[in-house]
Scaffold this active site. Structure first.
Site, PDB file in Angstrom:
ATOM      1  N   LYS A 170      59.244 -32.618 -68.669  1.00 56.36           N
ATOM      2  CA  LYS A 170      59.185 -34.078 -68.686  1.00 56.36           C
ATOM      3  C   LYS A 170      57.750 -34.520 -68.469  1.00 56.36           C
ATOM      4  CE  LYS A 170      63.008 -36.991 -67.246  1.00 56.36           C
ATOM      5  NZ  LYS A 170      63.860 -37.410 -66.147  1.00 56.36           N
TER       6      LYS A 170
ATOM      7  N   HIS B  46      65.357 -48.759 -56.617  1.00 53.66           N
ATOM      8  CA  HIS B  46      65.475 -47.450 -55.956  1.00 53.66           C
ATOM      9  C   HIS B  46      65.517 -47.621 -54.434  1.00 53.66           C
ATOM     10  CE1 HIS B  46      63.275 -45.751 -59.682  1.00 53.66           C
ATOM     11  NE2 HIS B  46      64.457 -45.178 -59.692  1.00 53.66           N
TER      12      HIS B  46
ATOM     13  N   ARG C  53      73.184 -49.259 -62.900  1.00 59.36           N
ATOM     14  CA  ARG C  53      72.843 -50.650 -63.178  1.00 59.36           C
ATOM     15  C   ARG C  53      73.865 -51.225 -64.141  1.00 59.36           C
ATOM     16  NH1 ARG C  53      66.975 -48.689 -64.483  1.00 59.36           N
ATOM     17  NH2 ARG C  53      68.338 -46.942 -64.930  1.00 59.36           N
TER      18      ARG C  53
ATOM     19  N   SER D 258      61.752 -48.269 -64.006  1.00 63.52           N
ATOM     20  CA  SER D 258      60.366 -47.838 -63.816  1.00 63.52           C
ATOM     21  C   SER D 258      59.515 -48.044 -65.059  1.00 63.52           C
ATOM     22  CB  SER D 258      60.319 -46.359 -63.420  1.00 63.52           C
ATOM     23  OG  SER D 258      61.081 -46.144 -62.266  1.00 63.52           O
TER      24      SER D 258
HETATM   25  P1  ADP Z   1      65.970 -40.118 -63.554  1.00 65.18           P
HETATM   26  O1  ADP Z   1      64.845 -39.699 -64.465  1.00 65.18           O
HETATM   27  O2  ADP Z   1      66.560 -38.972 -62.775  1.00 65.18           O
HETATM   28  O3  ADP Z   1      67.023 -40.989 -64.180  1.00 65.18           O
HETATM   29  P2  ADP Z   1      65.018 -42.519 -62.176  1.00 65.18           P
HETATM   30  O4  ADP Z   1      63.917 -42.596 -61.183  1.00 65.18           O
HETATM   31  O5  ADP Z   1      64.854 -43.270 -63.452  1.00 65.18           O
HETATM   32  O6  ADP Z   1      65.226 -40.971 -62.414  1.00 65.18           O
HETATM   33  O7  ADP Z   1      66.373 -43.002 -61.514  1.00 65.18           O
HETATM   34  C1  ADP Z   1      66.952 -42.342 -60.413  1.00 65.18           C
HETATM   35  C2  ADP Z   1      68.320 -42.948 -60.135  1.00 65.18           C
HETATM   36  O8  ADP Z   1      68.143 -44.294 -59.697  1.00 65.18           O
HETATM   37  C3  ADP Z   1      69.230 -43.021 -61.362  1.00 65.18           C
HETATM   38  O9  ADP Z   1      70.573 -42.775 -60.950  1.00 65.18           O
HETATM   39  C4  ADP Z   1      69.068 -44.451 -61.833  1.00 65.18           C
HETATM   40  O10 ADP Z   1      70.221 -44.901 -62.524  1.00 65.18           O
HETATM   41  C5  ADP Z   1      68.900 -45.168 -60.503  1.00 65.18           C
HETATM   42  N1  ADP Z   1      68.172 -46.431 -60.643  1.00 65.18           N
HETATM   43  C6  ADP Z   1      67.022 -46.676 -61.308  1.00 65.18           C
HETATM   44  N2  ADP Z   1      66.671 -47.979 -61.222  1.00 65.18           N
HETATM   45  C7  ADP Z   1      67.637 -48.574 -60.481  1.00 65.18           C
HETATM   46  C8  ADP Z   1      67.880 -49.931 -60.063  1.00 65.18           C
HETATM   47  N3  ADP Z   1      67.069 -50.925 -60.408  1.00 65.18           N
HETATM   48  N4  ADP Z   1      68.991 -50.171 -59.311  1.00 65.18           N
HETATM   49  C9  ADP Z   1      69.833 -49.155 -59.002  1.00 65.18           C
HETATM   50  N5  ADP Z   1      69.665 -47.879 -59.375  1.00 65.18           N
HETATM   51  C10 ADP Z   1      68.589 -47.584 -60.108  1.00 65.18           C
END
Ligand code: ADP
Length: 171
Positions: A42, A18, A91, A129
């Protein structure tokens, strides 16, 4: 004209993946809002306050990044903030289907709010996460997967050796 972008997510917790997307987006746009989702249906592991506090600490050296939160429709929030775009990270191919669906729905709801995808850095392509939470709960080393502040919060939740830690992550 100030060009504002929004990077929305659960950030439960924010990882180095992130953070990489945050820093790269902040170089492209004048103003980046990292918007923490507070969706009442959620279940999150960290509270909204904790997720916002961790991100605030992470971006404290970046003057054009702001951390905020939203509930309700993301496109409405984006319009209220005068954002020109929504940023999402990709990803693997497995992200694509869900992200495409989301982007198309958002565009259907508000035609002038576009989504831009940023590819993960290869170093972070396997970081998510939920996996970070799981490894931390079992006492595994996640220090190169998350910013220091997040590691601190995880240790606080799980204790330093964690199978016996006070909380288990939601499944
Ligand atoms: P959500 O519940 O909205 O998917 P996340 O926190 O899981 O929230 O992810 C937010 C955004 O960040 C999403 O577009 C996800 O694909 C992206 N993301 C999560 N982990 C990574 C990573 N390791 N590298 C790049 N983008 C990521």
């Amino acid at each position: 004209m100030v060009r504002t972008a929004i990077y929305p997510g659960s950030f439960d917790p924010a990882t180095n993946g992130h953070f990489d997307i945050i820093k790269r987006s902040a170089k492209i746009f004048d103003h980046l809002i990292v918007a923490v989702g507070a969706n009442p249906v959620k279940k999150y592991f960290f509270s909204l306050e904790e997720r916002v506090a961790m991100l605030n600490e992470m971006v404290s050296d970046y003057p054009n990044i702001e951390v905020s939160h939203f509930d309700g429709l993301l496109v409405e929030y984006a319009a209220r903030m005068n954002a020109v775009t929504i940023i999402r990270g990709l990803r693997a191919v497995s992200d694509f289907e869900y992200e495409l669906e989301l982007a198309l729905m958002n565009r259907h709801l508000k035609r002038d709010v576009d989504t831009i995808f940023m590819m993960t850095d290869e170093r972070y392509s396997f970081i998510r996460s939920s996996l970070v939470r799981e490894v931390a709960s079992l006492g595994g080393d996640i220090s190169d997967k998350v910013p220091a502040v997040v590691e601190r919060y995880l240790k606080k939740k799980f204790g330093s050796n964690s199978r016996t830690g006070p909380h288990r992550p939601p499944s």
